[in-house]
Motif scaffolding. Structure first.
Motif, PDB file in Angstrom:
ATOM      1  N   LEU A 151      16.979 -14.477  -4.695  1.00 31.70           N
ATOM      2  CA  LEU A 151      17.340 -13.448  -5.672  1.00 31.70           C
ATOM      3  C   LEU A 151      17.785 -12.164  -5.002  1.00 31.70           C
ATOM      4  O   LEU A 151      18.563 -11.406  -5.572  1.00 31.70           O
ATOM      5  N   GLY A 152      17.247 -11.914  -3.796  1.00 28.70           N
ATOM      6  CA  GLY A 152      17.616 -10.683  -3.109  1.00 28.70           C
ATOM      7  C   GLY A 152      17.203 -10.696  -1.658  1.00 28.70           C
ATOM      8  O   GLY A 152      16.194 -11.302  -1.302  1.00 28.70           O
ATOM      9  N   TRP A 153      18.011 -10.055  -0.832  1.00 26.02           N
ATOM     10  CA  TRP A 153      17.742  -9.929   0.590  1.00 26.02           C
ATOM     11  C   TRP A 153      18.352  -8.626   1.057  1.00 26.02           C
ATOM     12  O   TRP A 153      19.479  -8.293   0.706  1.00 26.02           O
ATOM     13  N   GLU A 154      17.577  -7.880   1.854  1.00 28.02           N
ATOM     14  CA  GLU A 154      18.123  -6.680   2.464  1.00 28.02           C
ATOM     15  C   GLU A 154      17.275  -6.287   3.665  1.00 28.02           C
ATOM     16  O   GLU A 154      16.080  -6.601   3.730  1.00 28.02           O
ATOM     17  N   ARG A 155      17.904  -5.655   4.616  1.00 28.04           N
ATOM     18  CA  ARG A 155      17.221  -5.120   5.800  1.00 28.04           C
ATOM     19  C   ARG A 155      17.197  -3.611   5.583  1.00 28.04           C
ATOM     20  O   ARG A 155      18.219  -2.937   5.725  1.00 28.04           O
ATOM     21  N   ILE A 156      16.014  -3.102   5.215  1.00 27.18           N
ATOM     22  CA  ILE A 156      15.901  -1.688   4.842  1.00 27.18           C
ATOM     23  C   ILE A 156      14.603  -1.085   5.386  1.00 27.18           C
ATOM     24  O   ILE A 156      13.676  -1.801   5.746  1.00 27.18           O
ATOM     25  N   VAL A 157      14.568   0.246   5.397  1.00 29.08           N
ATOM     26  CA  VAL A 157      13.331   0.949   5.696  1.00 29.08           C
ATOM     27  C   VAL A 157      12.472   0.850   4.437  1.00 29.08           C
ATOM     28  O   VAL A 157      12.913   1.223   3.344  1.00 29.08           O
ATOM     29  N   PRO A 158      11.261   0.304   4.563  1.00 32.13           N
ATOM     30  CA  PRO A 158      10.417   0.099   3.376  1.00 32.13           C
ATOM     31  C   PRO A 158       9.788   1.394   2.884  1.00 32.13           C
ATOM     32  O   PRO A 158       9.758   2.399   3.613  1.00 32.13           O
ATOM     33  N   PRO A 159       9.248   1.360   1.684  1.00 33.80           N
ATOM     34  CA  PRO A 159       8.526   2.536   1.183  1.00 33.80           C
ATOM     35  C   PRO A 159       7.261   2.788   2.017  1.00 33.80           C
ATOM     36  O   PRO A 159       6.765   1.897   2.717  1.00 33.80           O
ATOM     37  N   GLU A 160       6.754   3.986   1.931  1.00 34.50           N
ATOM     38  CA  GLU A 160       5.620   4.428   2.752  1.00 34.50           C
ATOM     39  C   GLU A 160       4.418   3.483   2.726  1.00 34.50           C
ATOM     40  O   GLU A 160       3.879   3.184   3.797  1.00 34.50           O
ATOM     41  N   PRO A 161       3.962   2.983   1.587  1.00 31.65           N
ATOM     42  CA  PRO A 161       2.789   2.095   1.623  1.00 31.65           C
ATOM     43  C   PRO A 161       3.014   0.836   2.469  1.00 31.65           C
ATOM     44  O   PRO A 161       2.106   0.370   3.159  1.00 31.65           O
ATOM     45  N   ILE A 162       4.229   0.308   2.458  1.00 30.72           N
ATOM     46  CA  ILE A 162       4.548  -0.879   3.266  1.00 30.72           C
ATOM     47  C   ILE A 162       4.641  -0.493   4.735  1.00 30.72           C
ATOM     48  O   ILE A 162       4.126  -1.201   5.605  1.00 30.72           O
ATOM     49  N   ARG A 163       5.253   0.646   5.037  1.00 31.83           N
ATOM     50  CA  ARG A 163       5.316   1.131   6.432  1.00 31.83           C
ATOM     51  C   ARG A 163       3.915   1.303   7.007  1.00 31.83           C
ATOM     52  O   ARG A 163       3.659   0.956   8.161  1.00 31.83           O
ATOM     53  N   GLU A 164       3.004   1.833   6.191  1.00 32.59           N
ATOM     54  CA  GLU A 164       1.631   2.027   6.656  1.00 32.59           C
ATOM     55  C   GLU A 164       0.967   0.693   6.978  1.00 32.59           C
ATOM     56  O   GLU A 164       0.275   0.577   7.996  1.00 32.59           O
ATOM     57  N   LEU A 165       1.154  -0.319   6.140  1.00 39.28           N
ATOM     58  CA  LEU A 165       0.570  -1.632   6.406  1.00 39.28           C
ATOM     59  C   LEU A 165       1.083  -2.216   7.717  1.00 39.28           C
ATOM     60  O   LEU A 165       0.318  -2.812   8.483  1.00 39.28           O
ATOM     61  N   PHE A 166       2.373  -2.067   7.969  1.00 38.73           N
ATOM     62  CA  PHE A 166       2.983  -2.612   9.179  1.00 38.73           C
ATOM     63  C   PHE A 166       2.791  -1.698  10.393  1.00 38.73           C
ATOM     64  O   PHE A 166       3.025  -2.123  11.519  1.00 38.73           O
ATOM     65  N   GLY A 167       2.415  -0.445  10.143  1.00 37.09           N
ATOM     66  CA  GLY A 167       2.316   0.502  11.247  1.00 37.09           C
ATOM     67  C   GLY A 167       3.675   0.769  11.867  1.00 37.09           C
ATOM     68  O   GLY A 167       3.802   0.987  13.067  1.00 37.09           O
ATOM     69  N   SER A 168       4.709   0.741  11.031  1.00 38.91           N
ATOM     70  CA  SER A 168       6.078   0.878  11.526  1.00 38.91           C
ATOM     71  C   SER A 168       6.542   2.331  11.493  1.00 38.91           C
ATOM     72  O   SER A 168       6.018   3.152  10.751  1.00 38.91           O
ATOM     73  N   ALA A 169       7.536   2.604  12.306  1.00 38.35           N
ATOM     74  CA  ALA A 169       8.117   3.946  12.377  1.00 38.35           C
ATOM     75  C   ALA A 169       8.857   4.265  11.081  1.00 38.35           C
ATOM     76  O   ALA A 169       9.268   3.355  10.342  1.00 38.35           O
ATOM     77  N   ALA A 170       9.055   5.542  10.846  1.00 40.15           N
ATOM     78  CA  ALA A 170       9.707   5.993   9.604  1.00 40.15           C
ATOM     79  C   ALA A 170      11.130   5.480   9.463  1.00 40.15           C
ATOM     80  O   ALA A 170      11.647   5.417   8.352  1.00 40.15           O
ATOM     81  N   ASP A 171      11.762   5.109  10.598  1.00 43.26           N
ATOM     82  CA  ASP A 171      13.144   4.628  10.520  1.00 43.26           C
ATOM     83  C   ASP A 171      13.283   3.133  10.857  1.00 43.26           C
ATOM     84  O   ASP A 171      14.395   2.634  10.988  1.00 43.26           O
ATOM     85  N   GLU A 172      12.164   2.420  10.978  1.00 42.99           N
ATOM     86  CA  GLU A 172      12.221   0.992  11.338  1.00 42.99           C
ATOM     87  C   GLU A 172      12.489   0.131  10.108  1.00 42.99           C
ATOM     88  O   GLU A 172      11.692   0.113   9.174  1.00 42.99           O
ATOM     89  N   PRO A 173      13.597  -0.609  10.114  1.00 42.06           N
ATOM     90  CA  PRO A 173      13.868  -1.474   8.967  1.00 42.06           C
ATOM     91  C   PRO A 173      13.057  -2.767   9.036  1.00 42.06           C
ATOM     92  O   PRO A 173      12.732  -3.263  10.106  1.00 42.06           O
ATOM     93  N   LEU A 174      12.722  -3.275   7.875  1.00 43.69           N
ATOM     94  CA  LEU A 174      12.098  -4.582   7.719  1.00 43.69           C
ATOM     95  C   LEU A 174      12.999  -5.399   6.798  1.00 43.69           C
ATOM     96  O   LEU A 174      13.871  -4.848   6.129  1.00 43.69           O
ATOM     97  N   VAL A 175      12.780  -6.691   6.759  1.00 42.81           N
ATOM     98  CA  VAL A 175      13.556  -7.546   5.858  1.00 42.81           C
ATOM     99  C   VAL A 175      12.780  -7.710   4.562  1.00 42.81           C
ATOM    100  O   VAL A 175      11.627  -8.131   4.557  1.00 42.81           O
ATOM    101  N   ARG A 176      13.427  -7.370   3.459  1.00 46.14           N
ATOM    102  CA  ARG A 176      12.868  -7.553   2.110  1.00 46.14           C
ATOM    103  C   ARG A 176      13.566  -8.753   1.500  1.00 46.14           C
ATOM    104  O   ARG A 176      14.803  -8.841   1.509  1.00 46.14           O
ATOM    105  N   CYS A 177      12.789  -9.677   0.982  1.00 49.11           N
ATOM    106  CA  CYS A 177      13.341 -10.910   0.427  1.00 49.11           C
ATOM    107  C   CYS A 177      12.623 -11.235  -0.874  1.00 49.11           C
ATOM    108  O   CYS A 177      11.407 -11.092  -0.971  1.00 49.11           O
ATOM    109  N   VAL A 178      13.381 -11.666  -1.881  1.00 51.29           N
ATOM    110  CA  VAL A 178      12.807 -12.115  -3.153  1.00 51.29           C
ATOM    111  C   VAL A 178      13.413 -13.469  -3.469  1.00 51.29           C
ATOM    112  O   VAL A 178      14.636 -13.629  -3.457  1.00 51.29           O
ATOM    113  N   ARG A 179      12.533 -14.446  -3.729  1.00 56.51           N
ATOM    114  CA  ARG A 179      12.986 -15.814  -4.004  1.00 56.51           C
ATOM    115  C   ARG A 179      12.157 -16.413  -5.131  1.00 56.51           C
ATOM    116  O   ARG A 179      11.049 -15.965  -5.410  1.00 56.51           O
TER     117      ARG A 179
END
Length: 164
Positions: free
Chosen positions: A20-48
Motif C-alpha cells: 500500500l505504501g513505501w517510502e524512505r523518510i525521516v520518521p516522527p520523533e517517537p519512532i526516532r527515539e525507539l531506534f535511537g536514530s539521528a534527527a536526519d536519519e531516514p528509515l524505510v516505512r512500509c504498509v502492506r
C-alpha cells in the motif's frame, strides 16, 4: 528465533501481499527515539496487506533501519520481508513481541474489510541486532476470524553435574 523465522517463511509462501505504501523518510520523533536514530536519519516505512485466498487477514505497518538499495518498493511488493532482510544483511539476533487486543481504525478496517471499531488482534514485533540496536519495528493488525496465534514454550532444566 529459528522457529519464528521458519513460521514467517511459511506464512509468506502461502499467502499474498499487497503493498500500500513505501517510502524512505525521516520518521516522527517517537519512532526516532525507539531506534535511537539521528534527527536526519531516514528509515524505510512500509504498509502492506496480507491475504489468503483473496481474503485479507493482516494489515502490516513497519519501520526498518536500512540504506540497502534492494530494500525497495518492488521487492517489498512481491517478496517476503524476512527474505529481504537476509538479502540486505539486516541482522536479527533478538525479537520481542507483544500481542494485544485493540479496536481497528478506519484505514486498516477498510483494508481488512471490517467495520471501524471492531476488535483486532495486534502484534508488535521489535527486531534487534546483536548489539541490541532496534533494526525493525512491525505492527500487525489481524482479523480475529482469519487468524489463530499459537506458540510453544519449552521448559528446559539445567541440571549441573555434581562431583563426588
Amino acid at each position: 528465533l529459528g522457529e519464528l523465522m521458519h513460521t514467517l517463511d511459511t506464512l509468506a509462501g502461502n499467502t499474498q501481499v499487497r503493498l500500500l505504501g513505501w517510502e524512505r523518510i525521516v520518521p516522527p520523533e517517537p519512532i526516532r527515539e525507539l531506534f535511537g536514530s539521528a534527527a536526519d536519519e531516514p528509515l524505510v516505512r512500509c504498509v502492506r496487506v496480507r491475504s489468503r485466498h483473496g481474503h485479507p487477514f493482516g494489515y502490516y505497518g513497519s519501520w526498518t533501519r536500512t540504506r540497502h538499495p534492494d530494500f525497495n518498493a518492488e521487492n517489498l511488493a512481491y517478496g517476503s520481508r524476512i527474505d529481504l532482510f537476509r538479502r540486505c544483511g539486516i541482522e536479527v539476533a533478538k525479537v520481542q513481541q507483544t500481542v494485544s487486543a485493540m479496536r481497528v481504525g478506519a484505514l486498516s478496517a477498510m483494508h481488512l474489510q471490517m467495520a471501524t471499531g471492531q476488535a483486532v488482534m495486534t502484534l508488535e514485533r521489535r527486531s534487534f541486532d546483536a548489539n541490541q540496536h532496534l533494526q525493525d519495528l512491525l505492527e500487525i493488525q489481524y482479523r480475529p476470524d482469519q487468524l489463530r496465534y499459537q506458540m510453544r514454550l519449552d521448559y528446559e532444566t539445567n541440571n549441573p553435574e555434581t562431583s563426588a
